[in-house]
Design an enzyme around this catalytic site. Sequence first.
Site: not given
Length: 336
Positions: A14, A138, A151, A155
């Site tokens: 990204i 996310s 993760y 987030k």
Amino acid sequence: MSTTVVITGASAGIGRATARLYARRGANVVLVARGEGGLEAVADEVAVLGGRPLVQAADMADAARVEAVAEAAEKEFGPIDVWINCAFSTVFAPFEEITAEEFQRVTEVTYLGFVNGTRTALTRMLPRDRGTIVQVGSALGERSIPLQSAYCGAKHAINGFTSSLRTELLHRGSNVHVTVAQMPAVNTPQFEWVRSRLAKHPMPVPPIYQPEVAARGVVYAADHPRRKQYYVGATTVATVWANRLVPALLDRYLARTGFDSQQTDRIPPAGLDNLFEPVDRTPADDQGAHGVFDDSAHSRSWQETLVRHPVATALGTGVAALGVARGLNRLTARKA
């Protein structure tokens, strides 16, 4: 006058696709990542596309190094207009198989890296009373899944941190804006680089989008930062709404499907991972913006159009979420 934008995690995925978009605008693009091979490659792309690149190799977990990046950026280009936090790391494994050192490392990069970048940007933006910070979030920051506990935790933390910061900026009447662009599953090289203890090759949970879809969402969020957050991809919105409506159903659904849906039929990649050291150390190691799932990744999203019309988005995704919830209910009932 050209916009000056700092993009962390700019060497792939990204971040790299976002750098290309800003380059086409003729922006000054400060490219931040650990892998110098990927950074040199994207710098060449930025220059060809009409932007002015500045390469800064840095580990976002190192607050002092992040500060040095900002100093170099403003020395070269002047005041930073936009700061985009996109760098991350992760480990694919059940929680009990992730070591304390690994969990800490993911948290330091994926959460504290955003904190470090935000602090450094605000130090410069607040006295000028202008500037925009975009956190690349996310759907997993609102709906966790198995095998990615570190993760998902990071987030979630980004969302909480950013919400707190936003209220502080509102309290002081600041013209500095912070927003979050929440992402779907994206076809990036991370699935070749990631540390994994899975039996098979890791993959994003379908449907998968190309990095360019995500990058358009990031740039749109930077251009329109007054909203709290933006959802990129219809699946992101449907997942968030379904989680709010029927979280227990999603728990059971993911417990049954979340392990297989994150693994292909191929054997795991061999060689180094990028948890503690970059794997793109030379230009020969560069893998570009895309991962290995081009054949199944979508290059467009109808939700990209709807995002410019919030009422239509809310109605459309609300209906989609109800459909997802009903489908999960039926599927869970059949498998019970």
